[in-house]
Scaffold this motif. Structure first.
Motif, PDB file in Angstrom:
ATOM      1  N   ALA A  38       5.939  -4.096  -3.737  1.00  0.00           N
ATOM      2  CA  ALA A  38       5.236  -5.042  -4.605  1.00  0.00           C
ATOM      3  C   ALA A  38       4.841  -6.306  -3.842  1.00  0.00           C
ATOM      4  CB  ALA A  38       6.114  -5.396  -5.806  1.00  0.00           C
ATOM      5  N   TRP A  39       5.732  -6.777  -2.969  1.00  0.00           N
ATOM      6  CA  TRP A  39       5.441  -7.978  -2.182  1.00  0.00           C
ATOM      7  C   TRP A  39       4.286  -7.732  -1.207  1.00  0.00           C
ATOM      8  CZ3 TRP A  39       6.027  -8.717   3.173  1.00  0.00           C
ATOM      9  CH2 TRP A  39       5.830 -10.043   3.617  1.00  0.00           C
ATOM     10  N   ILE A  40       4.246  -6.552  -0.580  1.00  0.00           N
ATOM     11  CA  ILE A  40       3.162  -6.238   0.359  1.00  0.00           C
ATOM     12  C   ILE A  40       1.829  -6.186  -0.381  1.00  0.00           C
ATOM     13  CG2 ILE A  40       2.209  -4.473   1.883  1.00  0.00           C
ATOM     14  CD1 ILE A  40       5.050  -3.747   2.675  1.00  0.00           C
ATOM     15  N   ILE A  41       1.808  -5.534  -1.537  1.00  0.00           N
ATOM     16  CA  ILE A  41       0.569  -5.451  -2.314  1.00  0.00           C
ATOM     17  C   ILE A  41       0.098  -6.840  -2.716  1.00  0.00           C
ATOM     18  CG2 ILE A  41      -0.387  -4.678  -4.518  1.00  0.00           C
ATOM     19  CD1 ILE A  41       1.278  -2.167  -4.267  1.00  0.00           C
ATOM     20  N   ASN A  42       1.020  -7.671  -3.156  1.00  0.00           N
ATOM     21  CA  ASN A  42       0.658  -9.032  -3.538  1.00  0.00           C
ATOM     22  C   ASN A  42       0.169  -9.827  -2.325  1.00  0.00           C
ATOM     23  OD1 ASN A  42       0.652 -11.137  -5.668  1.00  0.00           O
ATOM     24  ND2 ASN A  42       2.170 -12.114  -4.358  1.00  0.00           N
ATOM     25  N   THR A  43       0.778  -9.609  -1.167  1.00  0.00           N
ATOM     26  CA  THR A  43       0.364 -10.311   0.050  1.00  0.00           C
ATOM     27  C   THR A  43      -1.025  -9.875   0.492  1.00  0.00           C
ATOM     28  OG1 THR A  43       2.687 -10.471   0.762  1.00  0.00           O
ATOM     29  CG2 THR A  43       0.996 -10.820   2.437  1.00  0.00           C
ATOM     30  N   ILE A  44      -1.329  -8.582   0.361  1.00  0.00           N
ATOM     31  CA  ILE A  44      -2.675  -8.099   0.689  1.00  0.00           C
ATOM     32  C   ILE A  44      -3.709  -8.826  -0.148  1.00  0.00           C
ATOM     33  CG2 ILE A  44      -4.226  -6.113   0.513  1.00  0.00           C
ATOM     34  CD1 ILE A  44      -1.875  -4.325   1.278  1.00  0.00           C
ATOM     35  N   ASN A  45      -3.415  -8.939  -1.431  1.00  0.00           N
ATOM     36  CA  ASN A  45      -4.362  -9.612  -2.315  1.00  0.00           C
ATOM     37  C   ASN A  45      -4.533 -11.081  -1.949  1.00  0.00           C
ATOM     38  OD1 ASN A  45      -5.938  -9.997  -4.861  1.00  0.00           O
ATOM     39  ND2 ASN A  45      -4.183 -11.268  -5.361  1.00  0.00           N
ATOM     40  N   ASN A  46      -3.428 -11.767  -1.693  1.00  0.00           N
ATOM     41  CA  ASN A  46      -3.498 -13.195  -1.382  1.00  0.00           C
ATOM     42  C   ASN A  46      -4.116 -13.446  -0.008  1.00  0.00           C
ATOM     43  OD1 ASN A  46      -2.283 -13.795  -3.832  1.00  0.00           O
ATOM     44  ND2 ASN A  46      -0.215 -13.817  -2.963  1.00  0.00           N
ATOM     45  N   ARG A  47      -3.775 -12.609   0.965  1.00  0.00           N
ATOM     46  CA  ARG A  47      -4.275 -12.821   2.328  1.00  0.00           C
ATOM     47  C   ARG A  47      -5.798 -12.688   2.407  1.00  0.00           C
ATOM     48  NH1 ARG A  47      -1.926 -11.521   7.290  1.00  0.00           N
ATOM     49  NH2 ARG A  47       0.036 -12.180   6.297  1.00  0.00           N
ATOM     50  N   PHE A  48      -6.343 -11.720   1.668  1.00  0.00           N
ATOM     51  CA  PHE A  48      -7.775 -11.448   1.778  1.00  0.00           C
ATOM     52  C   PHE A  48      -8.558 -11.871   0.536  1.00  0.00           C
ATOM     53  CE2 PHE A  48      -5.506  -8.412   4.464  1.00  0.00           C
ATOM     54  CZ  PHE A  48      -6.110  -8.646   5.685  1.00  0.00           C
ATOM     55  N   SER A  49      -7.879 -12.538  -0.408  1.00  0.00           N
ATOM     56  CA  SER A  49      -8.534 -13.086  -1.611  1.00  0.00           C
ATOM     57  C   SER A  49      -9.385 -12.037  -2.319  1.00  0.00           C
ATOM     58  CB  SER A  49      -9.403 -14.293  -1.240  1.00  0.00           C
ATOM     59  OG  SER A  49      -8.630 -15.295  -0.629  1.00  0.00           O
ATOM     60  N   LEU A  50      -8.815 -10.864  -2.528  1.00  0.00           N
ATOM     61  CA  LEU A  50      -9.572  -9.774  -3.132  1.00  0.00           C
ATOM     62  C   LEU A  50      -9.853 -10.010  -4.607  1.00  0.00           C
ATOM     63  CD1 LEU A  50      -7.762  -6.765  -1.426  1.00  0.00           C
ATOM     64  CD2 LEU A  50      -9.952  -7.782  -0.806  1.00  0.00           C
ATOM     65  N   PHE A  51      -8.938 -10.723  -5.290  1.00  0.00           N
ATOM     66  CA  PHE A  51      -9.145 -10.980  -6.714  1.00  0.00           C
ATOM     67  C   PHE A  51      -9.883 -12.286  -6.963  1.00  0.00           C
ATOM     68  CE2 PHE A  51      -5.328  -8.392  -8.488  1.00  0.00           C
ATOM     69  CZ  PHE A  51      -5.823  -7.280  -7.841  1.00  0.00           C
ATOM     70  N   ARG A  52      -9.935 -13.130  -5.942  1.00  0.00           N
ATOM     71  CA  ARG A  52     -10.561 -14.446  -6.050  1.00  0.00           C
ATOM     72  C   ARG A  52      -9.953 -15.304  -7.162  1.00  0.00           C
ATOM     73  NH1 ARG A  52     -16.955 -13.751  -5.888  1.00  0.00           N
ATOM     74  NH2 ARG A  52     -16.517 -12.462  -7.717  1.00  0.00           N
TER      75      ARG A  52
END
Length: 339
Positions: free
Chosen positions: A76-90
Motif C-alpha cells: 500500500a505504501w509503494i502504491i501511494n508513493t508511486i502516485n505522490n512521486r509522479f502526481s498521477l492523480f494531481r
C-alpha cells in the motif's frame, strides 16, 4: 458539487487522519480473522529459487500473519508513493493507500505470508524506473533497472517471469519503441538468469535450476466449482467489480494528462492478461489474482478520487458494504478460494 460528493472527498479521499483510521481498522480486521479462523492450508506447491529456502522462517502462524500484514502495508505504501512521486492523480488522496490495505485483507488467504507478496513488491518497484523513463530519449538504464526488478521477483515467484514481455509493452507505451532499451532489458534478464544458473552449476545441481521453469508449462484449466448460490453471487459481484472499475477508469483517465493516461492504459492491459493467466494457472497459483487485486485497487483509487458523481459515491459505499459481507462470511467458512 453535491454535498454527498463533498463529504466523501473531505472525509475519506482527503481526510487528514483517514489513512491512520483505516490502518487501525484493517489491522483489527486481520487480527479478528486470524484469531477466528487461523491460517488456511495452502494446496499450491510452487517451486521457486529463493522462497523455498526462506519459507521456513514463516512456518510459525503468528510470524506468518505478522509478515503478511507488514507486506500488505508495504504494498500500500509503494502504491501511494508511486502516485505522490509522479502526481498521477494531481490531487492529495488517501485512497491509493487505503484500497490495497482493504482489498488484501478480505480473505484468510491474505493472512499467510507467501512468495506472492515479495514478488508483487518487486513488480511495483519496477514501475518507478518505468515511469521515470517517460519521454526520455535515452532510457536504456531505466529499462535495465525495471527488468532487473521484474526478474528478481521471479526468483521468489517463478510465474512473475511471464510478466517481463508485458512490462516491455509498458515501456513502449511510455516512450515508444527503442531498440537499445529492449536490448538493455534483455541484458538485465540474462544477467540475473546467468547468475542464478552459475550457482546451481557450481553446486552441480542444474536439474533444480530447470525445475521451477517446468511449472510454467503445467497449465491447469479450472473446472466449474460446486459453489453455493451465495458463493456464485459473490463471485459474480467480484467479476462485475473488476469490469466496472476498468470501464469507469478508462472513461476518466481518457481526459487526464498523458503520463497518467499511458500508465492507466498499461495497468488495464496488465489486468486483462493477469486475469487470463489466472484462469490458465488456476490450479497452480493465485499469484496473478493477488496481483490483479493489487492493481485494481489502484484503478479504483484513481476513479473514486477523480469522480464528482453522487451515484459513483453511492456505488463505492455499496461496494464496501458487499465486501464487508464477504469478509464476515469467512467466519462461517462458506467461502474459500484456497481449497
Amino acid at each position: 458539487m453535491h454535498y454527498v460528493v463533498k463529504g466523501f472527498r473531505a472525509n475519506i479521499v482527503e481526510g487528514r487522519f483517514t489513512s491512520l483510521i483505516a490502518s487501525i481498522i484493517v489491522i483489527a480486521m486481520r487480527i479478528m480473522l486470524f484469531a477466528s479462523k487461523g491460517l488456511p492450508e495452502i494446496s499450491f506447491q510452487n517451486s521457486n529459487y529463493l522462497w523455498q529456502h526462506i519459507s521456513f522462517f514463516f512456518s510459525n502462524p503468528e510470524i506468518s500473519f505478522t509478515a503478511s500484514t507488514f507486506s500488505v502495508f508495504i504494498i500500500a505504501w509503494i502504491i501511494n508513493t508511486i502516485n505522490n512521486r509522479f502526481s498521477l492523480f494531481r490531487t492529495r488522496s488517501n485512497l491509493p493507500f487505503i484500497f490495497p490495505l482493504f482489498f488484501l485483507s478480505l480473505h484468510p488467504y491474505f493472512l499467510i505470508m507467501t512468495s506472492d507478496y515479495i514478488a508483487i513488491i518487486f513488480i511495483l518497484l519496477s514501475f518507478f524506473p518505468l515511469l521515470k523513463s517517460y519521454q526520455k530519449p535515452d532510457s536504456y538504464l531505466y529499462s535495465f533497472r525495471s527488468s532487473i526488478l521484474t526478474v528478481t521477483a521471479s526468483l521468489f515467484q517463478v510465474y512473475s517471469i511471464i510478466l517481463i514481455p508485458l512490462i516491455w509493452r509498458g515501456e513502449r507505451t511510455m516512450r515508444g519503441p527503442q531498440i537499445r532499451s529492449l536490448l538493455s532489458s534483455l541484458f538485465g534478464v540474462i544477467l540475473v538468469c546467468i547468475s542464478v544458473f552459475s550457482i546451481y552449476f557450481i553446486l552441480d545441481d542444474t536439474i533444480s535450476f530447470l525445475q521451477p521453469l517446468n511449472s510454467l508449462v503445467n497449465i491447469s484449466i479450472p473446472v466449474i466449482p460446486s459453489y453455493t448460490i451465495f458463493e456464485w453471487v459473490m463471485a459474480l459481484f467480484i467479476l462485475i467489480f473488476f469490469i466496472l472499475n476498468m470501464i469507469f477508469s478508462i472513461n476518466t483517465y481518457g481526459r487526464d494528462k498523458v503520463l497518467t493516461l499511458n500508465f492507466m492504459r498499461f495497468i488495464v492491459f496488465l489486468l486483462i492478461f493477469l486475469l487470463l493467466l489466472q484462469v490458465i494457472y488456476w490450479g497452480n497459483t493465485l499469484f496473478f489474482l493477488v496481483l490483479s487485486i493489487t492493481l485494481i485497487s489502484y484503478l479504483s483509487a484513481y476513479f473514486y478520487t477523480r469522480n464528482t458523481s453522487r451515484n459513483h459515491v453511492y456505488l463505492v459505499y455499496f461496494m464496501f458494504l458487499v465486501m464487508i459481507m464477504i469478509y464476515i462470511s469467512h467466519y462461517s467458512a462458506v467461502f474459500d478460494l484456497v481449497n
